[in-house]
Design a protein around this motif. Structure first.
Motif, PDB file in Angstrom:
ATOM      1  N   GLU A  32       0.716  -1.118  -0.278  1.00 45.35           N
ATOM      2  CA  GLU A  32       0.036  -0.136   0.179  1.00 45.35           C
ATOM      3  C   GLU A  32       0.881   1.167  -0.412  1.00 45.35           C
ATOM      4  O   GLU A  32       0.536   2.189  -1.028  1.00 45.35           O
ATOM      5  CB  GLU A  32      -1.153   0.160   1.491  1.00 45.35           C
ATOM      6  N   LEU A  33       1.515   1.295   0.812  1.00 43.37           N
ATOM      7  CA  LEU A  33       2.526   2.619   1.165  1.00 43.37           C
ATOM      8  C   LEU A  33       3.386   3.253   0.007  1.00 43.37           C
ATOM      9  O   LEU A  33       3.969   3.933   0.162  1.00 43.37           O
ATOM     10  CB  LEU A  33       2.859   2.796   2.918  1.00 43.37           C
ATOM     11  N   SER A  34       3.619   1.800  -0.820  1.00 49.01           N
ATOM     12  CA  SER A  34       4.918   1.802  -1.578  1.00 49.01           C
ATOM     13  C   SER A  34       4.139   1.851  -2.811  1.00 49.01           C
ATOM     14  O   SER A  34       4.759   2.407  -3.942  1.00 49.01           O
ATOM     15  CB  SER A  34       5.937   0.928  -1.547  1.00 49.01           C
ATOM     16  N   ALA A  35       2.593   2.298  -3.161  1.00 48.37           N
ATOM     17  CA  ALA A  35       2.560   2.526  -4.207  1.00 48.37           C
ATOM     18  C   ALA A  35       2.717   1.591  -5.103  1.00 48.37           C
ATOM     19  O   ALA A  35       2.071   2.201  -6.748  1.00 48.37           O
ATOM     20  CB  ALA A  35       2.000   3.764  -4.749  1.00 48.37           C
ATOM     21  N   PRO A  52      -1.424   7.649  -0.750  1.00 45.96           N
ATOM     22  CA  PRO A  52       0.450   6.673  -1.695  1.00 45.96           C
ATOM     23  C   PRO A  52      -0.078   6.534  -3.350  1.00 45.96           C
ATOM     24  O   PRO A  52       0.129   6.271  -4.315  1.00 45.96           O
ATOM     25  CB  PRO A  52       0.417   5.713  -0.619  1.00 45.96           C
ATOM     26  N   LYS A 104       9.777   3.059   4.067  1.00 47.43           N
ATOM     27  CA  LYS A 104      10.275   3.198   2.369  1.00 47.43           C
ATOM     28  C   LYS A 104       9.225   3.861   1.025  1.00 47.43           C
ATOM     29  O   LYS A 104      10.066   4.276   0.619  1.00 47.43           O
ATOM     30  CB  LYS A 104       9.882   1.461   2.016  1.00 47.43           C
ATOM     31  N   SER A 105       8.674   4.084   1.470  1.00 44.22           N
ATOM     32  CA  SER A 105       7.179   4.921   0.558  1.00 44.22           C
ATOM     33  C   SER A 105       8.237   6.067   0.509  1.00 44.22           C
ATOM     34  O   SER A 105       8.144   6.688  -0.569  1.00 44.22           O
ATOM     35  CB  SER A 105       6.375   5.353   1.630  1.00 44.22           C
ATOM     36  N   ALA A 154       7.744   0.220   5.867  1.00 43.83           N
ATOM     37  CA  ALA A 154       6.837   0.469   4.958  1.00 43.83           C
ATOM     38  C   ALA A 154       6.278   2.016   4.759  1.00 43.83           C
ATOM     39  O   ALA A 154       6.734   2.484   3.790  1.00 43.83           O
ATOM     40  CB  ALA A 154       5.529   0.081   4.857  1.00 43.83           C
ATOM     41  N   ILE A 189       6.864   8.673  -2.452  1.00 42.61           N
ATOM     42  CA  ILE A 189       5.675   8.811  -2.270  1.00 42.61           C
ATOM     43  C   ILE A 189       5.716   9.104  -1.059  1.00 42.61           C
ATOM     44  O   ILE A 189       5.794   9.543   0.085  1.00 42.61           O
ATOM     45  CB  ILE A 189       5.734   7.463  -2.014  1.00 42.61           C
ATOM     46  N   PRO A 206       2.838   8.712   1.755  1.00 43.56           N
ATOM     47  CA  PRO A 206       2.300   7.731   2.543  1.00 43.56           C
ATOM     48  C   PRO A 206       1.067   8.218   3.158  1.00 43.56           C
ATOM     49  O   PRO A 206       0.506   7.069   3.339  1.00 43.56           O
ATOM     50  CB  PRO A 206       2.570   7.791   3.648  1.00 43.56           C
TER      51      PRO A 206
END
Length: 390
Positions: A251-254, A370, A359-360, A356, A365, A367
């Motif tokens: 989710e958070l890294s799209a 995202p 990393k986002s 997460a 991205i 968060p």
């Protein structure tokens, strides 16, 4: 907060997500105090149902992260009740599309709905199907939103109760973080056969409080390795938690970071083929002596893959684990051992949420949102619910 300045959090639209991860120990404390105040009435409702029926089925349900709450705690509840009550975790997304496969007319059933907003169409439809198909139907709504449809719809229903989390647990960020852990605590407190006392919760809150302050050091070091794939592994309830951990990264890294989950034993049976030289494997180590043997075996196996980086989360420092893993993260800083993997799961997920989040940000991205293009939404959209006709 997590070695990120307030200005950076603001500029990169990460304030809500970071705050909602960091606040969990405080919100848990507020939740536990509230549950203690309602303990007799809440438990009385459940015990009155048990007393009426020789057999009771408890379905823990939700969609996405809300479904993974049930997945994670059902193994522990089943173990405690030894078959006296049948606990099952079934997503609303399965029930709505195949109601007669999961809802049985003559089996008294408590439907436990987990809901951040309480407005997801599948959650509302699942309740309607339960009322339509099951003769003896009871509800427990565990939600972060007192104004959601699920909570509002049972206000005058004497066969239903609502358990509300603190307002702060109604996450404003896209990803469910404090809402996930708060609803998990509430459900366990309601159904556990063990005495729900202050000592166990104080222990877990104290560990979580220290973990949110220290976990960024390990996370920042892990992020120096530019991984494109991440695999979460665990056994039993921790295998189920790995599903939520993988979803947080996805989710958070799209979707830019491939994130998968599997059980420690199941990983060899095909899923291991995902590994390449851009992979990180995270092993959630059990505190159970027997189960841990299998976690150790897969840890040895993935550690032997020279191109793969390995993270091991474990209750305490362990020399053998430290020798095998590139990063070892102990989560129990107190003198007393944790009594089950349920408690470990509340701590392990903080690591997964934090990794997460960061990393986002590393990927550029936002968060808190995202998916600004609306491919996915905070409350699901685009779902058509069809009337069920017998």
């Amino acid at each position: 907060m997590f070695n990120i300045t307030a200005e950076e959090l603001e500029n990169k639209q990460a304030v809500h997500t970071a705050t909602e991860i960091q606040q969990q120990p405080v919100v848990w404390q507020e939740l536990v105090a509230s549950i203690f105040q309602q303990k007799e009435s809440l438990r009385g409702f459940i015990e009155s149902i048990y007393a009426k029926h020789p057999q009771v089925r408890v379905i823990l349900t939700g969609a996405g992260t809300s479904a993974f709450i049930g997945d994670t705690i059902v193994p522990e509840l089943q173990k405690e009740h030894q078959g006296k009550v049948q606990f099952e975790a079934i997503p609303t997304t399965d029930i709505v599309s195949n109601p007669t496969a999961y809802l049985f007319k003559e089996v008294p059933t408590i439907l436990v709905s987990f809901a951040r907003s309480g407005n997801s169409p599948e959650s509302v439809a699942t309740v309607e199907l339960g009322e339509q198909l099951i003769d003896e139907f009871y509800q427990v709504v565990i939600t972060c939103n007192k104004d959601g449809k699920l909570a509002q719809n049972i206000k005058n229903d004497d066969k239903a109760i609502t358990v509300l989390t603190p307002d702060k647990a109604h996450d404003q960020g896209f990803a469910m973080t404090s809402s996930f852990t708060c609803m998990m605590i509430a459900a366990y407190a309601l159904f556990t056969e063990k005495a729900f006392t202050g000592n166990g919760t104080k222990q877990i809150i104290a560990n979580a409080d220290r973990l949110v302050d220290t976990v960024s050091e390990s996370v920042d070091d892990i992020l120096k390795f530019d991984f494109e794939r991440i695999v979460y592994l665990g056994s039993g309830s921790l295998a189920q938690l790995s599903h939520e951990a993988a979803l947080k990264m996805l989710e958070l890294s799209a979707g830019k970071t491939v994130a998968v989950h599997e059980s420690s034993l199941g990983f060899r049976h095909g899923p291991k083929s995902i590994l390449n030289d851009k992979s990180v494997v995270v092993v959630f180590m059990s505190q159970d002596k027997h189960t841990r043997k299998y976690d150790m075996d897969i840890l040895r196996e993935v550690a032997a893959e020279e191109s793969v980086k390995v993270v091991a989360l474990t209750e305490r420092n362990d020399a053998e684990v430290e020798k095998l893993a590139d990063w070892t993260i102990p989560v129990n800083f107190g003198k007393e051992n944790l009594s089950s993997d349920y408690y470990l799961s509340l701590l392990y997920v903080i690591f997964a949420q934090t990794l997460a989040l960061k990393k986002s940000l590393q990927l550029g991205i936002t968060p808190d949102n995202p998916s600004p293009d609306g491919i996915v939404n905070r409350v699901v959209q685009g779902v058509t619910i069809y009337d069920y006709k017998k």
